[in-house]
Design a protein around this motif. Structure first.
Motif, PDB file in Angstrom:
ATOM      1  N   PHE A 150      38.347  41.482  42.247  1.00  0.00           N
ATOM      2  CA  PHE A 150      38.257  42.890  42.612  1.00  0.00           C
ATOM      3  C   PHE A 150      37.696  43.750  41.491  1.00  0.00           C
ATOM      4  O   PHE A 150      37.134  44.815  41.742  1.00  0.00           O
ATOM      5  N   GLU A 151      37.823  43.297  40.252  1.00  0.00           N
ATOM      6  CA  GLU A 151      37.210  44.059  39.161  1.00  0.00           C
ATOM      7  C   GLU A 151      35.703  44.180  39.380  1.00  0.00           C
ATOM      8  O   GLU A 151      35.116  45.249  39.159  1.00  0.00           O
ATOM      9  N   GLU A 152      35.070  43.102  39.845  1.00  0.00           N
ATOM     10  CA  GLU A 152      33.633  43.137  40.111  1.00  0.00           C
ATOM     11  C   GLU A 152      33.321  43.970  41.353  1.00  0.00           C
ATOM     12  O   GLU A 152      32.359  44.746  41.367  1.00  0.00           O
ATOM     13  N   ILE A 153      34.136  43.816  42.383  1.00  0.00           N
ATOM     14  CA  ILE A 153      33.927  44.573  43.617  1.00  0.00           C
ATOM     15  C   ILE A 153      34.024  46.065  43.358  1.00  0.00           C
ATOM     16  O   ILE A 153      33.157  46.848  43.773  1.00  0.00           O
ATOM     17  N   TRP A 154      35.068  46.474  42.630  1.00  0.00           N
ATOM     18  CA  TRP A 154      35.248  47.906  42.379  1.00  0.00           C
ATOM     19  C   TRP A 154      34.181  48.453  41.442  1.00  0.00           C
ATOM     20  O   TRP A 154      33.792  49.626  41.562  1.00  0.00           O
ATOM     21  N   GLN A 155      33.697  47.646  40.516  1.00  0.00           N
ATOM     22  CA  GLN A 155      32.608  48.109  39.655  1.00  0.00           C
ATOM     23  C   GLN A 155      31.395  48.461  40.494  1.00  0.00           C
ATOM     24  O   GLN A 155      30.750  49.499  40.281  1.00  0.00           O
ATOM     25  N   ALA A 156      31.088  47.611  41.479  1.00  0.00           N
ATOM     26  CA  ALA A 156      29.942  47.867  42.351  1.00  0.00           C
ATOM     27  C   ALA A 156      30.169  49.114  43.207  1.00  0.00           C
ATOM     28  O   ALA A 156      29.264  49.945  43.371  1.00  0.00           O
ATOM     29  N   VAL A 157      31.373  49.258  43.744  1.00  0.00           N
ATOM     30  CA  VAL A 157      31.676  50.413  44.593  1.00  0.00           C
ATOM     31  C   VAL A 157      31.651  51.702  43.781  1.00  0.00           C
ATOM     32  O   VAL A 157      31.151  52.740  44.250  1.00  0.00           O
ATOM     33  N   ASP A 158      32.166  51.670  42.575  1.00  0.00           N
ATOM     34  CA  ASP A 158      32.155  52.867  41.727  1.00  0.00           C
ATOM     35  C   ASP A 158      30.724  53.368  41.516  1.00  0.00           C
ATOM     36  O   ASP A 158      30.469  54.587  41.539  1.00  0.00           O
TER      37      ASP A 158
END
Length: 284
Positions: free
Chosen positions: A92-100
């Protein structure tokens, strides 16, 4: 308005987003009057051409997928960008980085989930909270209806705990809760697909018959009651409806005004008892 990048399926993947985009293009401030939600996860590559990052929730696929969806939808932003399924291989760290990044660019306003178990809702939002400045999930789109109530064990409570709106899909369970037996008896459309498979089970068929008999006693339409019941459930924002005709749309709208009495609600629970909350449903 709800869709997904893969809807249309097969060679027509992306078709439903394109249809919505064509509707927006007709003007009349249509886009401004719609809360638009679409999803990412499914593989959008042509058959035989799939590579890693052509699907699921890697940062590069999210970036590519949102741009492709925006192009098909004919808009510059998506209100709720939903993860169509959990991705066990992407943290999720990668997923949220993309969403941010997408939020900062104005391409996405909020993120939601679909078909997530309760523990993944918790994990996603706890990691978002640790990042600081990341909103986290604002909604969960899940299979939830009178016939299928397992979401009440973990998913709905998790959504409530983290402040997510619950958006049930298949509120009529593939037509099973829309008066399928009565319609067939009157020479109307017969059940097909998953609904037909379910009705092949004598116990399930008996429950559907009991449901229709109960509502016939109260002079109510099964499909409208199924939708109205979901609106009584804690945490539910609103079910997803997919009417094929103007009559079905009118029926869905009537469900919003329908008030279900305590006697009827008790009768529905008797026909379709829920699993109960977790852990009591499977422990003590």
């Amino acid at each position: 308005m709800n869709t997904a990048n893969v809807y249309g399926w097969g060679e027509d993947k992306g078709r439903t987003e394109s249809i919505i985009g064509s509707w927006f293009a007709k003007g009349g401030e249509r886009r401004d009057k719609v809360v638009l939600a679409t999803k990412v996860y499914g593989n959008m590559a042509a058959d035989g051409e799939a590579w890693p990052n052509h699907d699921k929730l890697s940062a590069v696929n999210i970036r590519r997928a949102v741009d492709a969806s925006l192009k098909r939808l004919g808009t510059d932003y998506i209100d709720v960008y939903q993860f169509h399924h959990i991705d066990r291989s992407t943290p999720f760290e990668e997923i949220w980085q993309a969403v941010d990044v997408l939020v900062q660019q104005g391409k996405v306003l909020y993120a939601g989930s679909s078909n997530f178990p309760g523990y993944k809702i918790a994990q996603a939002n706890e990691i978002a909270a640790r990042r600081g400045g990341t909103i986290g999930l604002v909604s969960e789109q899940c299979l939830y209806n009178l016939f299928e109530r397992r979401a009440e064990m973990e998913v709905v409570p998790a959504a409530q705990e983290y402040g997510l709106g619950v958006i049930p899909w298949s509120p009529l369970h593939g037509g099973l809760l829309g008066g399928v037996l009565k319609k067939a008896a009157e020479g109307g459309r017969r059940a097909s697909g998953r609904a037909a498979d379910t009705l092949a089970d004598p116990a399930a068929r008996a429950r559907i018959q009991a449901y229709e008999d109960l509502l016939d006693k109260h002079g109510l339409e099964p499909g409208e009651v199924a939708l109205a019941w979901l609106l009584t459930r804690p945490g539910v924002t609103g079910p997803i409806v997919g009417p094929r005709t103007a009559g079905q749309l009118e029926s869905a709208l009537r469900a919003v005004e329908l008030e279900l009495g305590e006697e009827l609600l008790a009768g529905l629970d008797e026909v379709f008892p829920g699993p109960g909350p977790s852990p009591e449903a499977f422990a003590w």
